[in-house]
Write an enzyme that holds these catalytic residues in place. Sequence first.
Site, PDB file in Angstrom:
ATOM      1  N   LYS A   1      -3.684 -11.265  -6.518  1.00 51.75           N
ATOM      2  CA  LYS A   1      -4.963 -11.584  -5.876  1.00 51.75           C
ATOM      3  C   LYS A   1      -6.062 -10.714  -6.479  1.00 51.75           C
ATOM      4  CE  LYS A   1      -5.438  -8.422  -1.982  1.00 51.75           C
ATOM      5  NZ  LYS A   1      -5.797  -8.128  -0.639  1.00 51.75           N
TER       6      LYS A   1
ATOM      7  N   LYS B   1     -10.434  -5.474  -4.546  1.00 52.18           N
ATOM      8  CA  LYS B   1     -11.448  -4.424  -4.684  1.00 52.18           C
ATOM      9  C   LYS B   1     -10.884  -3.212  -5.390  1.00 52.18           C
ATOM     10  CE  LYS B   1     -12.574  -4.798   0.068  1.00 52.18           C
ATOM     11  NZ  LYS B   1     -12.736  -4.137   1.311  1.00 52.18           N
TER      12      LYS B   1
ATOM     13  N   LYS C   1       0.828  -1.216   0.000  1.00 57.80           N
ATOM     14  CA  LYS C   1       0.000   0.000   0.000  1.00 57.80           C
ATOM     15  C   LYS C   1       0.858   1.259   0.000  1.00 57.80           C
ATOM     16  CE  LYS C   1      -4.385  -1.680   1.765  1.00 57.80           C
ATOM     17  NZ  LYS C   1      -5.447  -1.552   2.775  1.00 57.80           N
TER      18      LYS C   1
HETATM   19  P1  TYM Z   1     -10.522  -6.557   3.316  1.00 61.86           P
HETATM   20  O1  TYM Z   1     -11.645  -5.585   3.438  1.00 61.86           O
HETATM   21  O2  TYM Z   1      -9.371  -6.190   2.459  1.00 61.86           O
HETATM   22  O3  TYM Z   1     -11.038  -7.936   2.824  1.00 61.86           O
HETATM   23  C1  TYM Z   1     -12.137  -8.585   3.436  1.00 61.86           C
HETATM   24  C2  TYM Z   1     -11.931 -10.088   3.470  1.00 61.86           C
HETATM   25  O4  TYM Z   1     -11.799 -10.610   2.165  1.00 61.86           O
HETATM   26  C3  TYM Z   1     -10.641 -11.429   2.095  1.00 61.86           C
HETATM   27  N1  TYM Z   1     -10.097 -11.350   0.733  1.00 61.86           N
HETATM   28  C4  TYM Z   1      -9.911 -12.417  -0.075  1.00 61.86           C
HETATM   29  N2  TYM Z   1     -10.126 -13.724   0.101  1.00 61.86           N
HETATM   30  C5  TYM Z   1      -9.851 -14.546  -0.925  1.00 61.86           C
HETATM   31  N3  TYM Z   1      -9.374 -14.132  -2.123  1.00 61.86           N
HETATM   32  C6  TYM Z   1      -9.144 -12.823  -2.356  1.00 61.86           C
HETATM   33  N4  TYM Z   1      -8.692 -12.414  -3.537  1.00 61.86           N
HETATM   34  C7  TYM Z   1      -9.408 -11.891  -1.302  1.00 61.86           C
HETATM   35  N5  TYM Z   1      -9.306 -10.547  -1.182  1.00 61.86           N
HETATM   36  C8  TYM Z   1      -9.726 -10.228   0.073  1.00 61.86           C
HETATM   37  C9  TYM Z   1      -9.702 -10.822   3.126  1.00 61.86           C
HETATM   38  O5  TYM Z   1      -8.717 -11.744   3.526  1.00 61.86           O
HETATM   39  C10 TYM Z   1     -10.663 -10.493   4.232  1.00 61.86           C
HETATM   40  O6  TYM Z   1     -10.945 -11.639   5.004  1.00 61.86           O
HETATM   41  N6  TYM Z   1      -7.924  -5.893   7.472  1.00 61.86           N
HETATM   42  C11 TYM Z   1      -9.125  -6.531   6.953  1.00 61.86           C
HETATM   43  C12 TYM Z   1     -10.387  -6.087   7.664  1.00 61.86           C
HETATM   44  C13 TYM Z   1     -10.325  -6.241   9.134  1.00 61.86           C
HETATM   45  C14 TYM Z   1     -10.362  -7.448   9.860  1.00 61.86           C
HETATM   46  C15 TYM Z   1     -10.296  -7.070  11.246  1.00 61.86           C
HETATM   47  C16 TYM Z   1     -10.454  -8.785   9.495  1.00 61.86           C
HETATM   48  C17 TYM Z   1     -10.240  -5.215  10.031  1.00 61.86           C
HETATM   49  N7  TYM Z   1     -10.235  -5.744  11.306  1.00 61.86           N
HETATM   50  C18 TYM Z   1     -10.324  -8.042  12.248  1.00 61.86           C
HETATM   51  C19 TYM Z   1     -10.476  -9.742  10.516  1.00 61.86           C
HETATM   52  C20 TYM Z   1     -10.406  -9.368  11.873  1.00 61.86           C
HETATM   53  C21 TYM Z   1      -9.236  -6.158   5.492  1.00 61.86           C
HETATM   54  O7  TYM Z   1      -8.747  -5.177   5.053  1.00 61.86           O
HETATM   55  O8  TYM Z   1     -10.018  -6.953   4.773  1.00 61.86           O
END
Ligand code: TYM
Length: 333
Positions: A197, A200, A115
Site C-alpha cells: 500500500k 506515509k 508495526k
Molecule cells: P492513517 O492516518 O494511517 O490513515 C488515514 C486514512 O487514510 C487511509 N489510507 C489509505 N487509503 C487508501 N489507500 C492507501 N494507500 C491508504 N493509506 C492510508 C486510511 O485507511 C485512513 O482512512 N487508525 C487510523 C486513524 C484513526 C481513525 C480513528 C480512523 C484513529 N481513530 C477512528 C477512523 C476512525 C489511521 O491510522 O489512519
Amino acid sequence: MENTVKKLYSAVQPTNNLTIGNYLGAIKQWVQLQDEYDCTFAIANMHAITVRQDPANLRRKTLELLALYIACGVDPQKCTLYLQSHVPCHAELAWVLNTFTYVGEMERMTQFKDKSAKHADNINMGLMDYPVLMAADILLYQADVVPVGLDQRQHLEITRDIAVRFNNIYSPTFTVPEGLYMKVGAKIADLSDPSKKMSKSAENPNGSIFLTDDRDTILRKFRRAVTDSGNEVKFDAENKPGVSNLLSIYSVFSDKTTAEAERDFEGKGYGDFKQAVGEVVADRLAPIQAEQARLLADKDYLNAVLKSGAEKAYSAARKTLSKVYKKIGFYQL
Ligand code: TYM
C-alpha cells in the site's frame, strides 16, 4: 422528533506527510459526505505517539493536518474538527473497552504485527492497544458510518465486535458502526511496488506521492512508476496491478469512471499515460497546497476551529461516557 441525520466519524494521524492514498481513501470521501451526515473529524495525535515522535514536529504536523482538512474542502462550519487529546473521554472510554477486549484479538491485528516488525525496539502497550483507542473514538460519537481506506477494515471490524459485546452484556449503548470504503481509491498502491500500500512512512519516498510534493516531483515520481508487461492501458488488478493502480488514481483525480479513463488512453503508450496521470494529480493538488499554506499563516483561526471543535466533541463524547459509567456501575455524584 428523533434526529434522523446519520452520524459520521473519521480521523487521520498527524504523522509524516499525507499521501494521495490518505486523500483518496479518506479525506476526499469526507468532503463528498459532509452535507449528508453529521460529521466529526479528529486529528488522532494519541494514536500517533504509539511510535516515537519528535514533540516539535508532532505539534507542527497537528496544525498542518488541520489546515489540510480545511484546504481539501472539509468545512468547519458544517463539521466538528478537533484534536483527539483535547477530549479526555477518549482515554477514559478506551480504558473501559480494554476490559471488553481480549489480548489474543489484539495480537492478531495485521497492523500491529506489521508495526511490531518495523519498530521491533519499541513494541509498547499503546501500539497493541491502538485498535481499542480507535474503537473508543468511534463509539464515543455513536457513529453510524466510518469512511476509511481498506487498511483500516480490520480495526473497524473489531470496533463492531466490541460494541456488540458491550451492548449484549448491558443493554444497547453504542451504535454499531459500518465502514465506508471508496469503490475506487480505498487501496492505493505504492508506485514502485504495487503489491504494497502507498504509505506515509514508506522507506522509499519515490513510491508515495505526498500531498506536499511539488509539480516536478509528482511528474518525476509518476514517470518512474512501475507498469506491467504489455503496452495496453487496461484495468486488470490481477495481471496489471501497476497500470490498474495508476488508472484508479487518474480516474478519481479526474472524476471519471475507470472505463472512461481507459478510453482516454486508447492507442497511447505507457509514457503518455504516466505523464497524464502526473499532470492531473499535480493540477488537483496545487490549489490545495496553496490554500493549506494560506491557512497555516492564520494560526488564530486554526486555534479557534480547534477550540470550538473540542467543545462540541467533548459534549457529545461525555454524554456517551456517562452512559457507559452508569451501566458498568461507576458511582457518580
Ligand atoms: P492513517 O492516518 O494511517 O490513515 C488515514 C486514512 O487514510 C487511509 N489510507 C489509505 N487509503 C487508501 N489507500 C492507501 N494507500 C491508504 N493509506 C492510508 C486510511 O485507511 C485512513 O482512512 N487508525 C487510523 C486513524 C484513526 C481513525 C480513528 C480512523 C484513529 N481513530 C477512528 C477512523 C476512525 C489511521 O491510522 O489512519
